[in-house]
Enzyme design. Structure first.
Site, PDB file in Angstrom:
ATOM      1  CB  SER A 151      -0.959  -0.069   1.198  1.00  0.00           C
ATOM      2  OG  SER A 151      -2.137   0.611   0.895  1.00  0.00           O
ATOM      3  CE  LYS A 180       0.390   5.479  -1.913  1.00  0.00           C
ATOM      4  NZ  LYS A 180      -0.588   4.785  -2.701  1.00  0.00           N
ATOM      5  CD  GLN A 208      -4.365   7.783  -3.183  1.00  0.00           C
ATOM      6  OE1 GLN A 208      -3.919   6.640  -3.210  1.00  0.00           O
ATOM      7  NE2 GLN A 208      -4.232   8.570  -2.134  1.00  0.00           N
ATOM      8  CD  GLU A 224      -4.556   9.388   1.898  1.00  0.00           C
ATOM      9  OE1 GLU A 224      -5.009   9.241   0.751  1.00  0.00           O
ATOM     10  OE2 GLU A 224      -4.277   8.426   2.648  1.00  0.00           O
ATOM     11  CD1 TRP A 228      -7.262   4.347  -2.175  1.00  0.00           C
ATOM     12  CD2 TRP A 228      -8.766   5.716  -3.117  1.00  0.00           C
ATOM     13  NE1 TRP A 228      -6.963   5.630  -1.785  1.00  0.00           N
ATOM     14  CE2 TRP A 228      -7.875   6.487  -2.343  1.00  0.00           C
ATOM     15  CE3 TRP A 228      -9.793   6.362  -3.811  1.00  0.00           C
ATOM     16  CZ2 TRP A 228      -7.974   7.877  -2.239  1.00  0.00           C
ATOM     17  CZ3 TRP A 228      -9.891   7.754  -3.704  1.00  0.00           C
ATOM     18  CH2 TRP A 228      -8.996   8.492  -2.935  1.00  0.00           C
ATOM     19  CG  HIS A 282      -5.310  -2.840   1.035  1.00  0.00           C
ATOM     20  ND1 HIS A 282      -4.740  -2.799  -0.217  1.00  0.00           N
ATOM     21  CD2 HIS A 282      -4.809  -1.776   1.697  1.00  0.00           C
ATOM     22  CE1 HIS A 282      -3.930  -1.746  -0.295  1.00  0.00           C
ATOM     23  NE2 HIS A 282      -3.954  -1.113   0.861  1.00  0.00           N
TER      24      HIS A 282
END
Ligand code: MCU
Length: 411
Positions: free
Chosen positions: A226, A230, A272, A280, A324, A360
């Site tokens: 998640s 990144k 997103q 965020e 998302w 997730h």
């Protein structure tokens, strides 16, 4: 996190009985050069122009230098184009990656590697835990952001990296907090993704000078899920000592492309986008704010982030059950990323696997054989089929629209 679930509990590392202190050798306290995060032949590439005017609604051509001239046709030319992409991503999105610090020392004791860094009069210290397999090393290792949410096989050490300690991700107001900013100032241009990648590079520096940690430097992987996924892809892109990069469900800001995510959003999907992400959390540089509502002006997108990882191992895991993340966006983006691997003659070193039907960051057993193949090939000197590209998603990626260029076979 997306579903408000806590990340998996870290594996408890049993204390090591015998503690072998690292000998203090003053000559080992300086990190070897040249830096693995920059062009090995400085001065051989054209510098990125100070001012760039760019606009492309499609995924930008990875083979066309921004500094002008023809498309590249050789692997030697890719070295400079790669450096250019690296500079572009720092300038527009991720912020500046500092070079090697002036001093770095490390010590290993009881499964804990402590890293002391000093630069320009400031100092910090952070530590990672290492869970080592039984048997004799040196062992391959996977650096896990937060905690590993993929199964790490026997024979591979897990290095647990508390990335939040280096740069906070506690909402928009947490920018500039964490040890990276203690060292380089709270106003530094680097976003958290760059700060964490810097941390990974320092972990590897420390392992290089700490034989007691028993890690094989040439067989290091990095993973995260998640938001930490990144981080993992940026670390793999930024430090060429990373042999295998495994971003898991990283979505927008990771394995997705900004342009594709915007397109999904404008067709009504809850995906997103850059304009949402900049508010965020401080994952990106403040410099990215000005482009977040006009990503076509950025002379790169995240297919090029995968291109920076090439030719090294890259296994991108995605999940079609999470809208998302941008199903089509990550798929299309990595199709373009894989073209860069293919141009370099190493298409099989990059895999993309997008499977839903699970929560997730819960690794499904249907991806196990692929993960095993990547780890075997890139960390355990074995073999396996890593030429993977699959999805169980139901969408149509219009390749001609988004990838209007073809990949050359670089000589
Ligand atoms: C997919 O990664 C992020 C996502 O970018 C955020 O918008 C959301 O809040 O959290 C995700 C995550 O890190 O979940 C654990």
């Amino acid at each position: 996190c997306l579903r408000g679930t806590a990340p998996p509990t870290p594996t408890v590392v049993p204390p090591t009985s015998t503690v072998i202190p690292t000998p203090t050798d003053p000559s080992s306290s300086t990190v070897p050069s040249p830096s693995p995060t920059t062009n090995p032949n400085p001065g051989t590439c054209t510098a990125l122009p100070g001012s760039i005017t760019f606009s492309d609604t499609a995924l930008p051509d990875p083979f066309k230098p921004i500094s002008g001239g023809a498309r590249i046709s050789t692997k030697a030319e890719w070295t400079c184009r790669r450096e250019e992409i690296f500079q572009i991503l720092q300038r527009y999105e991720l912020g500046t990656l500092p070079g090697k610090p002036q001093s770095l020392t490390a010590s290993y004791s009881g499964g804990r590697l402590t890293i002391n860094v000093s630069d320009q009069g400031k100092s910090i210290s952070f530590s990672v835990t290492i869970s080592t397999p039984s048997g004799s090393g040196p062992f391959p290792a996977i650096i896990a952001y937060g905690a590993a949410s993929i199964p790490v096989p026997a024979g591979v050490a897990t290095i647990t990296f508390n990335n939040d300690d280096i740069a906070a991700q506690q909402g928009g107001g947490s920018r500039g907090q964490g040890k990276f900013y203690t060292l380089y100032g709270s106003g530094h241009s680097a976003g958290a993704l760059t700060a964490w990648a810097w941390g990974v590079s320092r972990i590897i520096d420390a392992l290089e000078i700490t034989p007691a940690a028993n890690i094989k430097i040439s067989r290091i992987g990095v993973t995260g899920c998640s938001r930490n996924g990144k981080g993992a892809i940026v670390a793999g892109a930024f430090d060429q000592r990373v042999a295998l990069t495994i971003p898991q469900e990283s979505g927008s800001g990771g394995s997705a492309c900004w342009r594709l995510s915007d397109s999904q959003k404008s067709s009504g999907q809850n995906v997103q986008t850059a304009s949402q992400i900049v508010g965020e959390n401080p994952w990106f540089s403040p410099n990215f704010n000005q482009y977040s509502n006009g990503v076509s002006r950025v002379p790169a997108d995240h297919h090029m982030l995968s291109g920076l990882v090439a030719p090294r191992g890259l296994y991108v895991i995605e999940n079609t059950s999470m809208e998302w993340l941008g199903n089509l966006s990550t798929y299309g983006c990595q199709r373009a990323g894989k073209l860069i691997y293919q141009a370099l003659g190493v298409g099989a070193n990059m895999g993309y696997s997008q499977i839903g039907g699970h929560d997730h960051c819960q690794f499904p057993s249907s991806q196990q054989s692929e993960l095993t193949a990547f780890i075997n090939k890139f960390l355990l000197d074995g073999s396996g089929n890593t030429d993977v590209f699959r999805t169980d998603g139901n969408f149509n990626f219009n390749q001609a629209q988004w990838i209007p260029w073809t990949a050359p076979t670089l000589a």
